[in-house]
Scaffold this motif. Structure first.
Motif, PDB file in Angstrom:
ATOM      1  N   ASP A   2       0.801  -1.207   0.000  1.00 22.25           N
ATOM      2  CA  ASP A   2       0.000   0.000   0.000  1.00 22.25           C
ATOM      3  C   ASP A   2       0.840   1.266   0.000  1.00 22.25           C
ATOM      4  OD1 ASP A   2      -1.942  -1.761   2.392  1.00 22.25           O
ATOM      5  OD2 ASP A   2      -2.266  -1.615   0.242  1.00 22.25           O
ATOM      6  N   HIS A  20       0.422   3.701  -2.894  1.00 22.63           N
ATOM      7  CA  HIS A  20      -0.841   4.434  -2.831  1.00 22.63           C
ATOM      8  C   HIS A  20      -0.747   5.541  -1.800  1.00 22.63           C
ATOM      9  CE1 HIS A  20      -5.147   5.161  -2.739  1.00 22.63           C
ATOM     10  NE2 HIS A  20      -5.079   5.100  -1.426  1.00 22.63           N
ATOM     11  N   ASP A  21      -0.163   5.219  -0.629  1.00 23.54           N
ATOM     12  CA  ASP A  21      -0.071   6.215   0.431  1.00 23.54           C
ATOM     13  C   ASP A  21       0.800   7.378  -0.004  1.00 23.54           C
ATOM     14  OD1 ASP A  21      -0.102   3.830   3.149  1.00 23.54           O
ATOM     15  OD2 ASP A  21      -1.693   4.829   2.055  1.00 23.54           O
ATOM     16  N   VAL A  62      -1.190   9.741  -2.272  1.00 23.20           N
ATOM     17  CA  VAL A  62      -2.272  10.528  -1.714  1.00 23.20           C
ATOM     18  C   VAL A  62      -1.912  11.175  -0.386  1.00 23.20           C
ATOM     19  CG1 VAL A  62      -3.975   9.060  -2.802  1.00 23.20           C
ATOM     20  CG2 VAL A  62      -3.282   8.581  -0.465  1.00 23.20           C
ATOM     21  N   ASP A  63      -0.716  10.906   0.086  1.00 26.00           N
ATOM     22  CA  ASP A  63      -0.360  11.394   1.418  1.00 26.00           C
ATOM     23  C   ASP A  63      -0.130  12.898   1.402  1.00 26.00           C
ATOM     24  OD1 ASP A  63       0.273  11.412   4.049  1.00 26.00           O
ATOM     25  OD2 ASP A  63       2.333  10.799   3.750  1.00 26.00           O
ATOM     26  N   PRO A  64      -1.083  13.647   1.939  1.00 25.13           N
ATOM     27  CA  PRO A  64      -0.867  15.087   1.963  1.00 25.13           C
ATOM     28  C   PRO A  64       0.124  15.449   3.066  1.00 25.13           C
ATOM     29  CG  PRO A  64      -2.927  14.569   3.000  1.00 25.13           C
ATOM     30  CD  PRO A  64      -2.352  13.272   2.521  1.00 25.13           C
ATOM     31  N   ARG A  83      -8.071   3.019   8.369  1.00 24.14           N
ATOM     32  CA  ARG A  83      -6.854   2.805   7.585  1.00 24.14           C
ATOM     33  C   ARG A  83      -5.742   3.730   8.014  1.00 24.14           C
ATOM     34  NH1 ARG A  83      -2.968   1.074   5.738  1.00 24.14           N
ATOM     35  NH2 ARG A  83      -2.191   1.251   3.616  1.00 24.14           N
ATOM     36  N   MET A 132      -9.068  11.676   1.536  1.00 26.44           N
ATOM     37  CA  MET A 132      -7.852  12.479   1.591  1.00 26.44           C
ATOM     38  C   MET A 132      -8.028  13.780   0.820  1.00 26.44           C
ATOM     39  SD  MET A 132      -6.125  10.723   3.540  1.00 26.44           S
ATOM     40  CE  MET A 132      -4.367  10.676   3.560  1.00 26.44           C
ATOM     41  N   ARG A 147      -7.689  17.301   2.627  1.00 23.91           N
ATOM     42  CA  ARG A 147      -6.396  17.882   2.262  1.00 23.91           C
ATOM     43  C   ARG A 147      -6.240  19.308   2.776  1.00 23.91           C
ATOM     44  NH1 ARG A 147      -3.279  15.696  -1.414  1.00 23.91           N
ATOM     45  NH2 ARG A 147      -5.065  14.580  -2.281  1.00 23.91           N
TER      46      ARG A 147
END
Lengths: 125, 196
Positions: free
Chosen positions: A5, A8-9, A12-14, B156, B185, B189
């Motif tokens: 994962d 993916h993180d 999208v990880d802001p 998650r 997200m 954000r």
């Protein structure tokens, strides 16, 4: 986390996600003592006591049945006992007891016993 | 050991960084002691109310007792699935109550209480204040998310379940988890950037 994962993180990880996680972990560590105590008591009561039912209608139904059973027993048992046993003489009070002319011996006996005079008198039992 | 148990153990070891967390609980008391605080904080973020959160955790524990005969490896996914449903149901009921209260002319502030964190004596008071404000803001933002996005984000990203475990708890596919998470997200954000 699952290694599959991470791509993916990363996508999208802001910027603030790590801060959100940090806040959450910090909040878990900094629970107030009252809440921590309640959680602990809740867990211990659950595991040590009788199982609570998740079907709340069972408790009132059981209580109602118990109450009905008790009522039935209290209603039925005294009626059965009084019908079987003879009425004691001391309970039945009728006018014949006070027929003074016919029962002088009874009144003489009554006169010989101590009399409760209450606070005014000096006669103590 | 069944395949399901082995898979569950592998997933657990991938999620939890420490050996203590990855080890199977010895008993139900040990398991619940390990999750109760995290469960409470997740519930509090979702519901915005301390007492509601405690009730939700308690009800989840009660329901988990029905599965105590299951293998210990199943308790974790079961518990988070049960808690998720509890939180969803309560959040939905609270939303209806809030709409009724607004209709009757009473504001939402009558019910909500701020999410509190025990002050850290070793932390600078200004940083502590900022952390408390950020924590409340996180809660407000999470509660504004659509249900599935909120569930996905909490399980998650904050609780740290794997995609597979999150999918199991939510009753959906891995792909759905990724979709919900991506949307969550995006929605968060702006708020998350403010917390840096």
């Amino acid at each position: 986390m699952n290694s599959h994962d991470t791509d993916h993180d990363a996508r999208v990880d802001p910027a603030g996600l790590s801060r959100a996680r940090e806040l959450f972990e910090h909040s878990v560590q900094r629970i107030d003592p009252a809440t921590a105590t309640r959680l602990r008591h809740m867990r211990r009561e659950l595991l040590s006591g009788p199982q609570r039912t998740t079907r709340p209608w069972l408790i009132p139904a059981a209580a109602t049945m118990s109450a009905l059973l008790i009522l039935a027993m209290t209603h039925w048992l005294p009626a059965a006992s009084t019908s079987a046993a003879p009425a004691p003489e001391t309970i039945a009070v009728d006018d014949s007891v006070f027929a003074a002319d016919e029962d002088a011996e009874l009144y003489a006996w009554l006169g010989e016993g101590p009399v409760a005079v209450g606070n005014a008198g000096g006669g103590k039992l | 050991m069944t395949d399901a148990t082995e898979t569950s153990l592998r997933l657990q070891s991938e999620v939890f960084p420490s050996a203590a967390e990855a080890a199977l609980p010895l008993d139900l008391d040990g398991f619940l002691a390990g999750v109760e605080r995290r469960a409470f904080r997740l519930a509090e973020l979702t519901l915005g109310h301390r007492e509601d959160a405690l009730d939700a955790v308690q009800d989840a524990m009660i329901q988990l007792l029905r599965y105590r005969s299951r293998p210990a490896a199943e308790w974790r996914p079961l518990f988070w699935s049960i808690l998720r449903r509890q939180l969803t149901d309560r959040h939905r009921r609270n939303a209806v109550k809030r709409r009724v209260l607004v209709f009757l002319g009473r504001g939402e502030s009558d019910r909500e209480n701020p999410l509190e964190m025990l002050p850290d004596p070793q932390q600078d008071p200004s940083r502590q204040l900022l952390a408390s404000k950020s924590w409340r803001a996180l809660g407000a933002a999470v509660r504004r998310l659509p249900t599935r996005q909120r569930e996905c984000f909490l399980l998650r990203e904050l609780q740290g379940l794997s995609v597979a475990e999150t999918a199991a708890a939510m009753g959906c596919s891995d792909g759905s988890v990724k979709t919900h998470l991506s949307r969550a997200m995006d929605a968060l954000r702006i708020h998350l950037e403010d917390w840096r």
